[in-house]
Scaffold this active site. Sequence first.
Site, PDB file in Angstrom:
ATOM      1  N   GLY A  40       0.714  -1.140   0.081  1.00  0.00           N
ATOM      2  CA  GLY A  40       0.089   0.011   0.057  1.00  0.00           C
ATOM      3  C   GLY A  40       0.866   1.213   0.004  1.00  0.00           C
ATOM      4  O   GLY A  40       0.218   2.448   0.522  1.00  0.00           O
ATOM      5  N   HIS A  71       1.681   0.877 -13.364  1.00  0.00           N
ATOM      6  CA  HIS A  71       2.440  -0.241 -13.418  1.00  0.00           C
ATOM      7  C   HIS A  71       3.881   0.232 -13.388  1.00  0.00           C
ATOM      8  O   HIS A  71       4.294   1.196 -13.918  1.00  0.00           O
ATOM      9  CB  HIS A  71       2.061  -0.721 -14.800  1.00  0.00           C
ATOM     10  CG  HIS A  71       2.666  -1.952 -15.417  1.00  0.00           C
ATOM     11  ND1 HIS A  71       2.379  -3.167 -14.536  1.00  0.00           N
ATOM     12  CD2 HIS A  71       3.871  -2.224 -16.044  1.00  0.00           C
ATOM     13  CE1 HIS A  71       3.259  -4.002 -15.207  1.00  0.00           C
ATOM     14  NE2 HIS A  71       4.101  -3.507 -16.000  1.00  0.00           N
TER      15      HIS A  71
HETATM   16  C1  GRF Z   1       3.697  -1.070  -7.246  1.00  0.00           C
HETATM   17  O1  GRF Z   1       5.207  -1.117  -7.819  1.00  0.00           O
HETATM   18  C2  GRF Z   1       2.641  -0.901  -8.279  1.00  0.00           C
HETATM   19  O2  GRF Z   1       3.221  -0.183  -9.565  1.00  0.00           O
HETATM   20  C3  GRF Z   1       2.438  -2.261  -8.933  1.00  0.00           C
HETATM   21  O3  GRF Z   1       2.505  -3.103  -7.508  1.00  0.00           O
HETATM   22  C4  GRF Z   1       3.430  -2.504  -6.507  1.00  0.00           C
HETATM   23  C5  GRF Z   1       2.540  -1.966  -5.503  1.00  0.00           C
HETATM   24  O4  GRF Z   1       3.354  -1.607  -4.411  1.00  0.00           O
HETATM   25  N1  GRF Z   1       1.373  -2.193  -9.632  1.00  0.00           N
HETATM   26  P1  GRF Z   1       2.374  -0.749  -3.112  1.00  0.00           P
HETATM   27  O5  GRF Z   1       1.568  -1.897  -2.538  1.00  0.00           O
HETATM   28  O6  GRF Z   1       1.867   0.333  -3.579  1.00  0.00           O
HETATM   29  O7  GRF Z   1       3.470  -0.329  -2.447  1.00  0.00           O
END
Ligand code: GRF
Length: 212
Positions: free
Chosen positions: A12, A105
């Site tokens: 998160g 992404h």
């Molecule tokens: C991030 O790298 C996002 O781009 C990808 O999954 C990861 C999630 O990280 N879709 P977080 O849960 O926001 O720390």
Amino acid sequence: MKSLVILISGRGSNMQALLEASLPATSITVISNNPAAEGLTLAQAHGIATHVVDHRVYASRESFDAALAEVIDACQPDLVALAGFMRILCDQFVYHYQGKLINIHPSLLPAFPGLNTHVRALQEGIRIHGCTVHFVTPELDHGPVIIQAAVPVLSRDTPETLAARVLAQEHRIYPQAVRWFLQERLTLVDGHVEIMGVNREQHVLYSPDLES
Ligand code: GRF
């Protein structure tokens, strides 16, 4: 003022960046498919309402997506932001939120859709990597790009160091994209995103530097 729903599955940190960005939203709700997501505790610490729709309880992808949509729709969202939401969504779900469903992404799409983007970037030996915020379409990690950030890939990089460099930029571009959306500055023209009042003439990024 606007209503924002953020979908998470784990850590998160992007959600946290959104919560700390003083966005022009009157209502923010966080929903996770994973009851153990660390992001849920973080959201609660920010005083944000949270819900869990545990995908393991549902027999099919369609029934999970329908249950999730029911919880989302109760929030009457203007925007649904996927922030590390690790479930593939069925076409019906995506069409239901068409034009108000966005994702972050960790690659410069259309390069490296899917998982393990940093490992794959290092394997390919690319010099410039990054992250993308885009509107969601039924094709995985595909759809009109709103904003991207690029970082150099360094010779000493591991997947972890590269991920950290990209993540720092994710935390900058996701709040910006959400702000533009909530300010109604994004429009789709011929399948491409136009941003009202934004100057796109910027310097070129080289990696490695041409001078060295
Ligand atoms: C991030 O790298 C996002 O781009 C990808 O999954 C990861 C999630 O990280 N879709 P977080 O849960 O926001 O720390």
